[in-house]
Design an enzyme around this catalytic site. Structure first.
Site, PDB file in Angstrom:
ATOM      1  CE1 TYR A 194      -3.898  -1.962   5.102  1.00  8.15           C
ATOM      2  CE2 TYR A 194      -3.124   0.239   4.541  1.00  8.15           C
ATOM      3  CZ  TYR A 194      -3.610  -0.992   4.154  1.00  8.15           C
ATOM      4  OH  TYR A 194      -3.812  -1.252   2.820  1.00  8.15           O
ATOM      5  CB  SER A 252      -0.903   0.029   1.228  1.00 10.73           C
ATOM      6  OG  SER A 252      -1.596   1.266   1.329  1.00 10.73           O
TER       7      SER A 252
END
Length: 274
Positions: free
Chosen positions: A154, A141
Protein backbone atom coordinates in the site's frame (compact mmCIF):
# COMPACT_ATOMS: atom_id res chain seq x y z
CA UNK A 1 -18.14 24.32 -15.91
CA UNK A 2 -17.96 25.77 -12.40
CA UNK A 3 -20.09 28.51 -10.91
CA UNK A 4 -18.15 30.09 -8.07
CA UNK A 5 -16.88 27.17 -5.98
CA UNK A 6 -19.42 24.73 -7.40
CA UNK A 7 -18.45 21.85 -9.68
CA UNK A 8 -21.15 20.93 -12.17
CA UNK A 9 -19.83 17.87 -14.05
CA UNK A 10 -17.84 15.32 -12.04
CA UNK A 11 -16.42 11.82 -12.33
CA UNK A 12 -15.79 9.90 -9.10
CA UNK A 13 -14.13 6.49 -9.01
CA UNK A 14 -14.45 4.30 -5.93
CA UNK A 15 -17.90 5.88 -5.52
CA UNK A 16 -19.24 2.94 -3.54
CA UNK A 17 -16.68 3.14 -0.72
CA UNK A 18 -17.24 5.35 2.30
CA UNK A 19 -15.15 8.30 1.11
CA UNK A 20 -16.14 8.04 -2.54
CA UNK A 21 -19.81 7.66 -1.66
CA UNK A 22 -19.63 10.81 0.48
CA UNK A 23 -17.94 12.71 -2.34
CA UNK A 24 -20.52 11.58 -4.91
CA UNK A 25 -23.46 12.30 -2.60
CA UNK A 26 -22.26 15.81 -1.78
CA UNK A 27 -21.65 16.62 -5.44
CA UNK A 28 -25.10 15.33 -6.42
CA UNK A 29 -26.82 17.16 -3.58
CA UNK A 30 -24.99 20.30 -4.66
CA UNK A 31 -26.51 20.06 -8.12
CA UNK A 32 -23.64 18.46 -10.05
CA UNK A 33 -24.01 15.78 -12.69
CA UNK A 34 -21.90 12.82 -11.58
CA UNK A 35 -20.45 9.69 -13.19
CA UNK A 36 -20.59 7.03 -10.48
CA UNK A 37 -17.70 4.60 -11.01
CA UNK A 38 -17.32 1.57 -8.76
CA UNK A 39 -17.86 -2.16 -8.43
CA UNK A 40 -20.72 -2.40 -5.94
CA UNK A 41 -23.72 -1.71 -8.16
CA UNK A 42 -26.20 -1.82 -5.27
CA UNK A 43 -24.52 1.12 -3.56
CA UNK A 44 -24.20 3.03 -6.82
CA UNK A 45 -27.88 2.45 -7.56
CA UNK A 46 -28.85 4.07 -4.26
CA UNK A 47 -26.98 7.21 -5.31
CA UNK A 48 -28.31 7.06 -8.86
CA UNK A 49 -31.92 6.51 -7.84
CA UNK A 50 -31.84 9.67 -5.72
CA UNK A 51 -30.69 11.72 -8.74
CA UNK A 52 -31.44 9.65 -11.88
CA UNK A 53 -31.27 12.55 -14.34
CA UNK A 54 -27.86 13.69 -13.15
CA UNK A 55 -25.94 10.43 -12.74
CA UNK A 56 -24.86 7.29 -14.56
CA UNK A 57 -23.39 4.06 -13.20
CA UNK A 58 -20.18 2.49 -14.51
CA UNK A 59 -18.56 -0.68 -13.15
CA UNK A 60 -15.14 -1.08 -14.83
CA UNK A 61 -11.83 -2.17 -13.39
CA UNK A 62 -10.11 1.23 -13.11
CA UNK A 63 -6.81 -0.29 -14.24
CA UNK A 64 -8.41 -1.46 -17.54
CA UNK A 65 -7.65 1.27 -20.06
CA UNK A 66 -10.16 0.13 -22.69
CA UNK A 67 -12.94 -0.11 -20.11
CA UNK A 68 -12.19 3.36 -18.73
CA UNK A 69 -12.04 4.85 -22.21
CA UNK A 70 -15.46 3.36 -22.97
CA UNK A 71 -16.88 4.86 -19.76
CA UNK A 72 -15.43 8.27 -20.58
CA UNK A 73 -16.76 8.22 -24.14
CA UNK A 74 -20.25 7.31 -22.96
CA UNK A 75 -20.23 9.93 -20.22
CA UNK A 76 -19.01 12.78 -22.38
CA UNK A 77 -21.41 11.90 -25.18
CA UNK A 78 -24.26 12.26 -22.71
CA UNK A 79 -23.07 15.04 -20.42
CA UNK A 80 -20.04 16.74 -21.92
CA UNK A 81 -16.57 17.42 -20.55
CA UNK A 82 -16.15 17.11 -16.78
CA UNK A 83 -14.75 19.95 -14.72
CA UNK A 84 -13.75 17.54 -11.93
CA UNK A 85 -12.27 14.03 -12.08
CA UNK A 86 -11.57 12.36 -8.74
CA UNK A 87 -9.49 9.17 -8.91
CA UNK A 88 -10.43 7.71 -5.55
CA UNK A 89 -10.60 3.94 -6.16
CA UNK A 90 -8.18 2.04 -3.98
CA UNK A 91 -7.41 -1.14 -2.09
CA UNK A 92 -5.52 -1.71 1.15
CA UNK A 93 -4.06 -4.61 3.06
CA UNK A 94 -1.06 -5.85 4.98
CA UNK A 95 1.89 -7.30 3.10
CA UNK A 96 4.69 -9.73 3.91
CA UNK A 97 7.57 -10.00 1.46
CA UNK A 98 8.41 -13.51 2.68
CA UNK A 99 4.96 -14.77 1.61
CA UNK A 100 4.85 -15.67 -2.10
CA UNK A 101 1.05 -15.42 -2.12
CA UNK A 102 1.25 -11.74 -1.14
CA UNK A 103 2.94 -10.82 -4.42
CA UNK A 104 -0.44 -11.05 -6.14
CA UNK A 105 -1.80 -8.43 -3.74
CA UNK A 106 1.21 -6.18 -4.33
CA UNK A 107 0.50 -6.35 -8.06
CA UNK A 108 -3.18 -5.47 -7.60
CA UNK A 109 -2.33 -2.61 -5.25
CA UNK A 110 -0.07 -1.11 -7.91
CA UNK A 111 -2.63 -1.72 -10.66
CA UNK A 112 -5.54 -0.13 -8.78
CA UNK A 113 -3.94 2.47 -6.50
CA UNK A 114 -1.26 3.70 -8.90
CA UNK A 115 -2.02 2.70 -12.50
CA UNK A 116 -5.74 3.27 -11.93
CA UNK A 117 -5.18 7.03 -11.55
CA UNK A 118 -3.63 7.85 -14.95
CA UNK A 119 -5.98 5.28 -16.48
CA UNK A 120 -8.87 7.29 -15.01
CA UNK A 121 -7.51 10.68 -16.06
CA UNK A 122 -6.31 9.83 -19.57
CA UNK A 123 -9.67 9.40 -21.36
CA UNK A 124 -10.84 12.85 -20.24
CA UNK A 125 -7.59 14.73 -20.78
CA UNK A 126 -7.94 15.76 -24.43
CA UNK A 127 -11.39 17.25 -23.87
CA UNK A 128 -10.35 18.98 -20.64
CA UNK A 129 -7.21 20.39 -22.27
CA UNK A 130 -9.27 21.65 -25.19
CA UNK A 131 -11.60 23.35 -22.73
CA UNK A 132 -8.64 24.80 -20.85
CA UNK A 133 -10.18 24.15 -17.44
CA UNK A 134 -10.89 21.46 -14.89
CA UNK A 135 -9.53 19.78 -11.77
CA UNK A 136 -7.82 16.40 -11.57
CA UNK A 137 -7.74 14.92 -8.07
CA UNK A 138 -5.74 11.87 -7.02
CA UNK A 139 -6.44 10.33 -3.62
CA UNK A 140 -3.09 9.18 -2.22
CA UNK A 141 -2.38 8.70 1.50
CA UNK A 142 -0.13 9.82 4.32
CA UNK A 143 1.09 6.21 4.09
CA UNK A 144 2.79 7.28 0.87
CA UNK A 145 5.04 9.68 2.78
CA UNK A 146 6.96 6.91 4.54
CA UNK A 147 7.02 3.12 4.43
CA UNK A 148 5.21 1.44 7.31
CA UNK A 149 6.09 -2.04 8.63
CA UNK A 150 3.83 -4.72 7.21
CA UNK A 151 2.20 -2.29 4.78
CA UNK A 152 4.75 -2.18 1.98
CA UNK A 153 2.41 -2.77 -0.96
CA UNK A 154 0.00 0.00 0.00
CA UNK A 155 2.75 2.46 0.95
CA UNK A 156 4.64 1.83 -2.29
CA UNK A 157 1.53 2.31 -4.42
CA UNK A 158 0.65 5.59 -2.71
CA UNK A 159 4.23 6.89 -2.79
CA UNK A 160 4.33 6.21 -6.51
CA UNK A 161 1.02 8.01 -6.91
CA UNK A 162 2.30 11.11 -5.09
CA UNK A 163 5.32 11.25 -7.44
CA UNK A 164 3.10 10.76 -10.50
CA UNK A 165 0.80 13.59 -9.44
CA UNK A 166 3.79 15.88 -8.88
CA UNK A 167 4.93 15.18 -12.43
CA UNK A 168 1.46 15.72 -13.89
CA UNK A 169 1.00 18.97 -11.96
CA UNK A 170 4.22 20.38 -13.40
CA UNK A 171 3.23 19.34 -16.93
CA UNK A 172 -0.20 20.94 -16.72
CA UNK A 173 0.65 24.28 -15.09
CA UNK A 174 0.37 26.22 -18.38
CA UNK A 175 -2.86 24.46 -19.39
CA UNK A 176 -5.55 25.78 -17.05
CA UNK A 177 -6.04 22.36 -15.44
CA UNK A 178 -5.26 21.90 -11.76
CA UNK A 179 -3.89 18.76 -10.11
CA UNK A 180 -4.58 18.09 -6.42
CA UNK A 181 -2.88 15.43 -4.32
CA UNK A 182 -5.06 14.30 -1.43
CA UNK A 183 -3.33 12.55 1.47
CA UNK A 184 -5.86 11.24 3.99
CA UNK A 185 -4.76 9.89 7.33
CA UNK A 186 -7.42 7.63 8.79
CA UNK A 187 -11.01 7.86 7.57
CA UNK A 188 -13.83 5.83 9.10
CA UNK A 189 -14.42 3.52 6.12
CA UNK A 190 -14.41 -0.19 5.32
CA UNK A 191 -10.69 0.02 4.50
CA UNK A 192 -9.85 1.01 8.09
CA UNK A 193 -12.54 -0.98 9.91
CA UNK A 194 -10.25 -3.96 10.44
CA UNK A 195 -7.21 -1.99 11.59
CA UNK A 196 -5.88 -3.22 14.93
CA UNK A 197 -3.59 -0.26 15.60
CA UNK A 198 -4.09 3.29 16.86
CA UNK A 199 -5.64 5.65 14.30
CA UNK A 200 -5.01 9.21 15.52
CA UNK A 201 -7.24 11.88 14.01
CA UNK A 202 -9.81 9.37 12.71
CA UNK A 203 -12.06 11.43 10.43
CA UNK A 204 -15.62 10.89 9.24
CA UNK A 205 -15.85 10.51 5.45
CA UNK A 206 -18.54 13.18 5.12
CA UNK A 207 -16.31 15.77 6.79
CA UNK A 208 -13.34 14.68 4.68
CA UNK A 209 -15.39 14.92 1.47
CA UNK A 210 -16.62 18.42 2.26
CA UNK A 211 -13.07 19.56 3.02
CA UNK A 212 -11.71 18.03 -0.18
CA UNK A 213 -14.33 19.63 -2.42
CA UNK A 214 -13.94 23.03 -0.79
CA UNK A 215 -10.16 23.01 -1.03
CA UNK A 216 -10.02 21.68 -4.60
CA UNK A 217 -12.44 24.43 -5.64
CA UNK A 218 -10.08 26.93 -3.99
CA UNK A 219 -7.17 25.57 -6.04
CA UNK A 220 -5.29 23.68 -3.31
CA UNK A 221 -2.57 21.43 -4.69
CA UNK A 222 -1.83 19.51 -1.47
CA UNK A 223 -4.69 18.43 0.80
CA UNK A 224 -4.10 16.50 4.03
CA UNK A 225 -7.12 15.05 5.86
CA UNK A 226 -7.06 16.03 8.69
CA UNK A 227 -4.16 18.47 8.73
CA UNK A 228 -3.09 17.63 12.29
CA UNK A 229 -2.31 14.04 11.29
CA UNK A 230 0.01 15.37 8.63
CA UNK A 231 1.78 17.45 11.26
CA UNK A 232 2.11 14.37 13.50
CA UNK A 233 3.56 12.34 10.64
CA UNK A 234 6.08 15.06 9.82
CA UNK A 235 7.06 15.31 13.48
CA UNK A 236 7.71 11.56 13.66
CA UNK A 237 9.90 11.86 10.58
CA UNK A 238 12.25 14.08 12.61
CA UNK A 239 13.12 11.14 14.86
CA UNK A 240 16.12 8.92 14.13
CA UNK A 241 15.16 6.09 11.77
CA UNK A 242 15.75 3.36 14.35
CA UNK A 243 13.54 5.06 16.94
CA UNK A 244 10.83 5.77 14.38
CA UNK A 245 10.86 2.12 13.29
CA UNK A 246 10.74 0.93 16.90
CA UNK A 247 7.61 3.00 17.54
CA UNK A 248 5.91 1.66 14.42
CA UNK A 249 6.93 -1.93 15.09
CA UNK A 250 5.18 -1.77 18.47
CA UNK A 251 1.84 -1.34 16.68
CA UNK A 252 -0.21 -4.34 15.45
CA UNK A 253 0.11 -5.02 11.72
CA UNK A 254 -2.64 -4.34 9.22
CA UNK A 255 -4.46 -7.60 8.29
CA UNK A 256 -3.20 -9.24 5.11
CA UNK A 257 -5.78 -10.15 2.46
CA UNK A 258 -7.72 -13.17 3.67
CA UNK A 259 -6.95 -12.59 7.35
CA UNK A 260 -9.68 -11.59 9.83
CA UNK A 261 -10.44 -7.89 9.50
CA UNK A 262 -9.12 -7.60 5.95
CA UNK A 263 -11.16 -6.13 3.10
CA UNK A 264 -11.75 -7.89 -0.25
CA UNK A 265 -9.48 -6.92 -3.14
CA UNK A 266 -11.05 -6.87 -6.63
CA UNK A 267 -9.27 -9.28 -8.93
CA UNK A 268 -7.71 -11.07 -5.96
CA UNK A 269 -10.83 -12.48 -4.28
CA UNK A 270 -14.31 -13.45 -5.45
CA UNK A 271 -15.92 -10.60 -3.59
CA UNK A 272 -15.61 -7.40 -5.64
CA UNK A 273 -17.39 -5.02 -3.28
CA UNK A 274 -14.75 -2.26 -2.90
Amino acid sequence: MRTGNKFTNAVVTGACGGFGRALARQLLEGGATVALVGLNRAVLEELHNAHPQRSRIYTPDVSDSAAMQACAADWMAAHGTPDLVIANAGVAGGYATAEAADLAFFRRALEINLLGVPTTFQPFMAAMLAAGRGALVGVASIAGWRGLPGNGAYCASKAGLIAYLQSLRAELRPSGLSVSTVSPGYLRTALTAGNRFAMPGLMEPEQAAATLLRRVAAGAEQIVLPRRVGWLSRALDLLPETLHDRILLAQPRKPRPGEPGSTPVPGLTNDNKN
